[in-house]
Design a protein around this motif. Sequence first.
Motif, PDB file in Angstrom:
ATOM      1  N   TRP A 327       0.865  -1.185   0.000  1.00 33.19           N
ATOM      2  CA  TRP A 327       0.000   0.000   0.000  1.00 33.19           C
ATOM      3  C   TRP A 327       0.903   1.238   0.000  1.00 33.19           C
ATOM      4  N   GLU A 581      -2.830   1.306   8.193  1.00 33.95           N
ATOM      5  CA  GLU A 581      -3.733   2.102   7.358  1.00 33.95           C
ATOM      6  C   GLU A 581      -5.086   2.244   8.053  1.00 33.95           C
ATOM      7  N   THR A 603      -6.147   6.874   5.247  1.00 32.09           N
ATOM      8  CA  THR A 603      -6.168   6.153   3.978  1.00 32.09           C
ATOM      9  C   THR A 603      -7.422   6.513   3.188  1.00 32.09           C
TER      10      THR A 603
END
Length: 656
Positions: A327, A581, A603
């Motif tokens: 990510w 996140e 996020t």
Amino acid sequence: MIANKIILISLIALVANSKALGLNLGARKKSAPRQWTVTVELEEPLKSYEKVGITGDAPFLGSWSTSRTIMLEKTDSPTKWRGSIPIPTNFTSSIMYRYYIGVANSTGGELRIHKWETHLDGRTVNFKSGKSLKTIDQFGYVRGDVKRVHQGWLNSGRIVQFNIFNDPLKLKRSYGNRKIFIKITPVGYNSSAEKKLQNYNESLGLAHIEYVRVEYGNSKIRVQPDDGVLYLPYGHIIFHITTGDLDSIAFNFTVSAANEDHPERKDIIGYEYIYPESINTTNGMTNVDIMSPLNRKNSLGSIQLGTLMVTPLPKPLNFKNAFKNYWPKSWKNLDVLHRGVGKSFNTEGNAAPVTENTVATMKQAFAEGADMVECDVQMTKDKQLIIYHELVVYTAKEGVQPTKQEDLNKVFIQTLTYEELKNLQTYHFVNEVLIKYPSHNEETNEDKRLFPLFEDLLTKVNQNLSYDIEVKPPHDPNTDKNEYADILLDVIFRKGCGRLSIFSSIDIHLVTLLQFKQNMHPIMIIGYGQPVDFGDPRWTNYKNLISGAQGMEWLGICPHANFFVNGRGDLIKLATDVGVEIILWGTPEKKEEVDYFKQFKPTGVMYGSGDKIIPDSKTKNFFEQQQNMPEYYKKHCACRNVTDEYVNWENESSNS
């Protein structure tokens, strides 16, 4: 004549000497086989049964297959491993490769992966020179990047977790200020033998025992210390055990106390064995009596353990893809729309204009600029995955024209087959008005049908729209959650490649199963805005939620906005500071509220009413704007489009 004989004898001698010297007169000299010598340095020594392996996209590295990797050998240094790999003479290409740590079961079982390097693209080496090569690497570090090493997914065997929380250890006598320790040790087991407990051969590595202490900033899977793990009455410990054949292993559960005069020594208080029969279901609770080592009939106390067993997928994955914890830091402030363009059932105003959790609302959300959409998936009686938020549907009582709530029957979806569900006419009170919805089969517009299949959302909506797939806990407590997770993953592997999708759930068992069964899709845990007694403290407050995600290596958390009441959006940093996140949900449907949370760069922020909050100037969603996403999707899909065939990474990796 004599001269000719001398010449002939000389020629014979020359040939003989040339053979002795290894020369091949009149023939082309053969090239010596090339070798690639790899050396990898670890940060700490391994257990005696663990080895370092290497895998890659070339046939001589097993083409990413878990069954054809190459094991390295330990050198004189306990942290340095080395191997010499033959390279075909005519091979002059670049390859990708990774290292992992694991156990190759000598009794014929598959490889068990304890840890592996999880950089998206792995390492590269170039063989264009045609010469032998030497490579020296540091485990987990690629091209000077940050360290990326994660727990392996369950390729074979079982994962067993023992969950210790809420002060479950009850000893019959006090040990004062002496520190208490818990240790789990594997023991050989044969249920059919007269003497069921057997000798255990540690060198086989049939059980690898790790643990997590769930506490903010310190949650990490670690190898169990030799003396065991310190027990804190209101702490939270999870033992994480990777096993081979679970049926042939029992676990010695030992409680000890630090010696009063020599605290570094441990005095055994008592112990008991946990047999595989007591953990043969996906999740449950087991009570362990702590028996005296001197008199095995004398109970000194007891402890209650939560148990979880993870089974592997029926079809293997391989080392090629490492998307689960991938990510990028730039993927922030995503617009995540709720159930499509918002809730349309059971609202107190502002009902979404398109029915929630349908293909139509997903398409509308993408048109409005959503980066991601939350959708709800659950399983019917005949194990079909459908999209719907509530676990129940409301139907009219027989012979009644409904006008009020009392006129409706509540039916759990898991008690219905998919065909039965598609024929039901259902009702909802929306803004205090009873609305009748046509059955799935009556609705002529396929996109507007209630109860679409999970695969419909994966195949009928633009692939640039990402999904947060909320997995609903099963209503039936006897549901095999391992099977439920397997069915989910089978569908998304067959139908969802080339789309960024994450799984989330309030069910801590399901998110753990989904985390350790696969290496492709990120996992997040959902939290409410107030304490909820689900039997596990990871739900009870915001910090525990973060610590739980960090300890199990879930990508992140989905907390309710109520965690951040009274202007405490700065608490978002508690998650992001430790690499967790965070997608917020439950925010008010006002642009200023969404903008307030976005200033802290989570996020994503989840809400409905995208048409009122997403600016008109946003003509493409976030992932459409990323230049590298087409390449990402291609890697994610192994150079394949969505097909009806299961993407068999194991067999196709060498050809992709």
